[in-house]
Design a protein around this motif. Structure first.
Motif, mmCIF file in Angstrom:
data_model
loop_
_atom_site.group_PDB
_atom_site.id
_atom_site.type_symbol
_atom_site.label_atom_id
_atom_site.label_comp_id
_atom_site.label_asym_id
_atom_site.label_seq_id
_atom_site.Cartn_x
_atom_site.Cartn_y
_atom_site.Cartn_z
ATOM 1 N N GLY A 147 74.617 61.860 -19.302
ATOM 2 C CA GLY A 147 73.427 61.784 -18.461
ATOM 3 C C GLY A 147 72.142 61.567 -19.241
ATOM 4 O O GLY A 147 71.045 61.717 -18.711
ATOM 5 N N PHE A 148 72.281 61.212 -20.512
ATOM 6 C CA PHE A 148 71.088 60.977 -21.342
ATOM 7 C C PHE A 148 70.643 59.515 -21.222
ATOM 8 O O PHE A 148 70.672 58.758 -22.180
ATOM 9 N N ASN A 149 70.195 59.170 -20.029
ATOM 10 C CA ASN A 149 69.919 57.755 -19.767
ATOM 11 C C ASN A 149 68.628 57.252 -20.392
ATOM 12 O O ASN A 149 68.386 56.054 -20.440
ATOM 13 N N GLU A 150 67.796 58.160 -20.842
ATOM 14 C CA GLU A 150 66.511 57.747 -21.415
ATOM 15 C C GLU A 150 66.650 57.355 -22.884
ATOM 16 O O GLU A 150 65.748 56.759 -23.459
ATOM 17 N N ILE A 151 67.758 57.752 -23.505
ATOM 18 C CA ILE A 151 67.924 57.452 -24.930
ATOM 19 C C ILE A 151 68.563 56.073 -25.069
ATOM 20 O O ILE A 151 69.602 55.803 -24.472
ATOM 21 N N LYS A 152 67.918 55.217 -25.846
ATOM 22 C CA LYS A 152 68.435 53.861 -26.032
ATOM 23 C C LYS A 152 69.067 53.719 -27.411
ATOM 24 O O LYS A 152 68.743 54.459 -28.338
ATOM 25 N N ILE A 153 69.957 52.741 -27.491
ATOM 26 C CA ILE A 153 70.614 52.471 -28.764
ATOM 27 C C ILE A 153 70.240 51.072 -29.229
ATOM 28 O O ILE A 153 70.260 50.122 -28.447
ATOM 29 N N SER A 154 69.855 50.960 -30.494
ATOM 30 C CA SER A 154 69.586 49.649 -31.068
ATOM 31 C C SER A 154 70.019 49.687 -32.528
ATOM 32 O O SER A 154 70.676 50.650 -32.961
ATOM 33 N N SER A 155 69.644 48.647 -33.286
ATOM 34 C CA SER A 155 70.022 48.595 -34.696
ATOM 35 C C SER A 155 69.035 47.701 -35.440
ATOM 36 O O SER A 155 68.898 46.530 -35.110
ATOM 37 N N PRO A 156 68.300 48.271 -36.404
ATOM 38 C CA PRO A 156 67.261 47.478 -37.095
ATOM 39 C C PRO A 156 67.851 46.438 -38.057
ATOM 40 O O PRO A 156 68.844 46.700 -38.727
ATOM 41 N N HIS A 157 67.193 45.288 -38.078
ATOM 42 C CA HIS A 157 67.642 44.185 -38.949
ATOM 43 C C HIS A 157 66.565 43.805 -39.950
ATOM 44 O O HIS A 157 65.390 43.740 -39.611
ATOM 45 N N SER A 158 66.991 43.486 -41.152
ATOM 46 C CA SER A 158 66.080 42.805 -42.073
ATOM 47 C C SER A 158 65.941 41.370 -41.583
ATOM 48 O O SER A 158 66.778 40.883 -40.813
ATOM 49 N N LEU A 159 64.896 40.694 -42.017
ATOM 50 C CA LEU A 159 64.739 39.310 -41.567
ATOM 51 C C LEU A 159 65.657 38.357 -42.330
ATOM 52 O O LEU A 159 65.578 37.146 -42.156
ATOM 53 N N GLY A 160 66.544 38.905 -43.126
ATOM 54 C CA GLY A 160 67.630 38.110 -43.691
ATOM 55 C C GLY A 160 68.550 37.553 -42.607
ATOM 56 O O GLY A 160 69.376 36.685 -42.877
ATOM 57 N N ILE A 161 68.383 38.016 -41.368
ATOM 58 C CA ILE A 161 69.184 37.458 -40.272
ATOM 59 C C ILE A 161 68.702 36.062 -39.899
ATOM 60 O O ILE A 161 69.412 35.339 -39.200
ATOM 61 N N LEU A 162 67.498 35.686 -40.380
ATOM 62 C CA LEU A 162 66.973 34.362 -40.036
ATOM 63 C C LEU A 162 67.397 33.326 -41.070
ATOM 64 O O LEU A 162 67.378 33.587 -42.273
ATOM 65 N N LEU A 163 67.723 32.146 -40.581
ATOM 66 C CA LEU A 163 68.024 31.034 -41.482
ATOM 67 C C LEU A 163 66.710 30.516 -42.074
ATOM 68 O O LEU A 163 66.627 30.190 -43.248
ATOM 69 N N SER A 164 65.683 30.458 -41.237
ATOM 70 C CA SER A 164 64.352 30.059 -41.711
ATOM 71 C C SER A 164 63.327 30.601 -40.742
ATOM 72 O O SER A 164 63.654 30.967 -39.615
ATOM 73 N N SER A 165 62.080 30.656 -41.190
ATOM 74 C CA SER A 165 61.016 31.116 -40.302
ATOM 75 C C SER A 165 59.831 30.153 -40.304
ATOM 76 O O SER A 165 58.834 30.376 -39.646
ATOM 77 N N VAL A 166 59.937 29.081 -41.074
ATOM 78 C CA VAL A 166 58.841 28.119 -41.204
ATOM 79 C C VAL A 166 59.328 26.724 -40.845
ATOM 80 O O VAL A 166 60.249 26.227 -41.495
ATOM 81 N N PRO A 167 58.738 26.069 -39.838
ATOM 82 C CA PRO A 167 57.803 26.666 -38.887
ATOM 83 C C PRO A 167 58.568 27.514 -37.861
ATOM 84 O O PRO A 167 59.779 27.297 -37.692
ATOM 85 N N PRO A 168 57.892 28.423 -37.197
ATOM 86 C CA PRO A 168 58.586 29.296 -36.244
ATOM 87 C C PRO A 168 59.381 28.531 -35.189
ATOM 88 O O PRO A 168 60.466 28.966 -34.798
ATOM 89 N N SER A 169 58.855 27.396 -34.758
ATOM 90 C CA SER A 169 59.540 26.641 -33.692
ATOM 91 C C SER A 169 60.933 26.198 -34.111
ATOM 92 O O SER A 169 61.784 25.913 -33.281
ATOM 93 N N ASN A 170 61.180 26.133 -35.415
ATOM 94 C CA ASN A 170 62.477 25.651 -35.931
ATOM 95 C C ASN A 170 63.356 26.803 -36.427
ATOM 96 O O ASN A 170 64.371 26.591 -37.072
ATOM 97 N N ALA A 171 62.961 28.038 -36.107
ATOM 98 C CA ALA A 171 63.724 29.182 -36.623
ATOM 99 C C ALA A 171 65.036 29.351 -35.878
ATOM 100 O O ALA A 171 65.189 28.924 -34.739
ATOM 101 N N SER A 172 65.982 29.974 -36.563
ATOM 102 C CA SER A 172 67.235 30.357 -35.900
ATOM 103 C C SER A 172 67.888 31.455 -36.725
ATOM 104 O O SER A 172 67.565 31.650 -37.887
ATOM 105 N N PHE A 173 68.796 32.167 -36.069
ATOM 106 C CA PHE A 173 69.582 33.153 -36.801
ATOM 107 C C PHE A 173 70.595 32.437 -37.669
ATOM 108 O O PHE A 173 70.992 31.311 -37.386
ATOM 109 N N ARG A 174 71.019 33.118 -38.714
ATOM 110 C CA ARG A 174 71.991 32.500 -39.613
ATOM 111 C C ARG A 174 73.322 32.284 -38.907
ATOM 112 O O ARG A 174 73.794 33.153 -38.177
ATOM 113 N N PRO A 175 73.896 31.113 -39.130
ATOM 114 C CA PRO A 175 75.185 30.814 -38.496
ATOM 115 C C PRO A 175 76.210 31.875 -38.886
ATOM 116 O O PRO A 175 76.210 32.354 -40.020
ATOM 117 N N GLY A 176 77.068 32.213 -37.976
ATOM 118 C CA GLY A 176 78.036 33.267 -38.232
ATOM 119 C C GLY A 176 77.536 34.558 -37.611
ATOM 120 O O GLY A 176 78.099 35.063 -36.650
#
Ligand code: NAG
Ligand code: NAG
Ligand code: NAG
Ligand code: NAG
Length: 431
Positions: A147-176
């Motif tokens: 009944g602990f519905n207010e508690i959420k679960i997540s998981s923090p990521h380093s930005l190593g999950i991104l393939l690129s960030s420049v420019p932002p419009s072309n960003a994506s997560f790493r394949p796999g």
């Protein structure tokens, strides 16, 4: 009171309020790798009575800390240590874990998030990565059952999950990682209305030529041709890169939580940009941004739940000096720099101009500070090199961001435990 002769009390209060630096509510990461840190009960009392900090995140489920924050009203995010993740894919273990770590303390302590591990994709190993989303689902089922519905679960990521960030419009997560882990995680977060947690550090994207861009100071910006947007700071650039990557997987509307971000106030001699003036500029700019509710160019109007790294300088961190100096406070509760995080009267203490156009050279010049001659932005020297560092991959989880390129000469990618975003940031071409 005779208002015709004396200014009214409300008026005086208004004047006083206007003279004080703006007080922003914000979260902090409460790390405990120090042998000189105050007891958790004192920390809880201090945060509640003296600061505008309204939420903390801890890196474990330390019951002394959790108890200390009972009845403070301060939100507490706790963390399942990486090594415990696989066991939580078992429903019985998950129930036991809740019984031991949450049930005795909740809701007296306002636990708002359980973080499943820390930067698991970045550090691996693969079996841990494989158990990440299943463990989140099983633990959530146990929470719901309780009944602990207010508690959420997540998981923090380093930005190593991104393939690129420049420019932002072309960003994506790493394949796999994109469809293997992040898509199912985003689906889970969407269903449970939890936030996607990222750890963007513009500190690790620093180079002398993009200092102002990293520090929320005036600069020429980064133009994204595809969207026509000029990014004026790297925080927005990174957040929008995350957003575009989420959108590519079909989850543009999941909230983004900044689980960690910060800037050290001191460091190794090679890292002159780790100094209190820059730390105040970054943290001050960050607090102003996230409290403004302006969001980013691609996420207008969004207010990001944000946790500064870190609450204290931690003397047992390392090996670099930078690692020991990410704190807002010293162990004796004095501020390392002032960014308006204290309630009055501390807020009136002189501040090293956190938000203005000051460059590193505007540091108090009374003493020959090591950062006085920090390198300047040199517009006539274009940066070269690949925009992407090679982050650790799931098959090589021990690689700590190696292939540094020339333009990022000062980018200390061997930042040990602070993992971080180095890789993707590297180059930001300011034209
Ligand atoms: C919990 O945190 C406190 C304060 O940092 C520390 O003294 C204690 O050893 C921790 N307990 C555990 C079980 O880690
Ligand atoms: C977009 O990203 C891909 C993959 O990182 C890269 O190969 C390509 O050059 C980028 N395009 C632009 C316009 O930056
Ligand atoms: C800026 O960069 C240009 C081109 O590399 C160089 O010629 C110039 O000396 C630099 N200026 C400063 C102040 O470092
Ligand atoms: C990763 O590095 C640590 C510390 O250097 C070492 O103990 C461990 O065996 C390494 N793991 C792998 C998978 O190489």
């Amino acid at each position: 009171m005779n208002t015709s002769e004396h200014p009214s009390l409300p008026f005086l209060l208004l004047v006083v309020l206007l003279l004080l630096p703006a007080a922003y509510s914000i979260g902090v990461n409460y790390g405990t790798l120090g042998d000189n840190l105050p007891p958790p009960s004192e920390v809880a009392h201090f945060l509640k009575t003296r600061t505008t900090i309204d939420r903390i995140r801890i890196f474990d489920v330390n019951t002394t800390i959790i108890k200390a924050f009972a009845n403070t009203g301060i939100l507490v995010s706790v963390t399942v240590p990486n090594g415990d993740i696989p066991s939580l894919t078992d429903a019985r273990n998950a129930r036991r874990w809740i019984d031991a770590n949450i049930k005795p303390f909740y809701p007296a302590t306002k636990i708002n998030y359980i973080c499943m591990g820390t930067e698991v994709l970045h550090w691996g190993p693969q079996p841990l990565i494989d158990s990440l989303v299943p463990a989140m689902k099983v633990l959530n089922a146990a929470l719901v059952k309780e009944g602990f519905n207010e508690i959420k679960i997540s998981s923090p990521h380093s930005l190593g999950i991104l393939l690129s960030s420049v420019p932002p419009s072309n960003a994506s997560f790493r394949p796999g990682w994109d469809v293997g882990t992040l898509k199912p995680m985003l689906e889970f977060l969407k269903q449970t209305k939890a936030g996607f947690m990222v750890n963007p550090y513009t500190y690790f994207g620093y180079s002398p030529s993009n200092a102002n861009f990293c520090l929320f100071k005036p600069n020429d910006g980064l133009f994204d041709k595809a969207t026509g947007i000029t990014y004026t700071n790297q925080f927005d650039q990174l957040m929008d890169a995350v957003h575009v990557s989420m959108k590519k997987l079909g989850y543009p509307d999941v909230e983004v939580v900044v689980a960690e971000t910060g800037w050290p106030s001191g460091g190794d001699p090679a890292n002159l940009h780790a100094n209190p003036v820059n730390a105040a500029a970054y943290i001050g700019g960050l607090m102003k941004k996230v409290n403004s509710g302006d969001g980013t160019p691609l996420m207008p109007g969004r207010k990001f739940e944000t946790y500064i790294f870190a609450l204290f300088n931690e003397n047992l961190k390392g090996p670099s000096l930078d690692e020991k100096n990410f704190g807002l406070f010293r162990p004796d509760f004095t501020q390392v720099y002032n960014v308006g995080i204290m309630h009055a009267p501390q807020a009136q203490a002189p501040s090293p101009s956190p938000l203005g156009a000051a460059s590193a050279s505007d540091a108090p010049s009374s003493a020959a500070s090591p950062w006085d001659d920090a390198p300047f932005f040199n517009k006539s020297k274009p940066l070269t090199g690949s925009p992407v560092q090679a982050p650790p991959t799931s098959s090589n989880t021990n690689a700590s961001a190696t292939t540094n390129t020339d333009g990022a000469a000062n980018l200390n990618v061997n930042f040990a435990a602070k993992s971080a975003a180095a890789f993707i940031l590297a180059m930001t071409l300011l034209v």
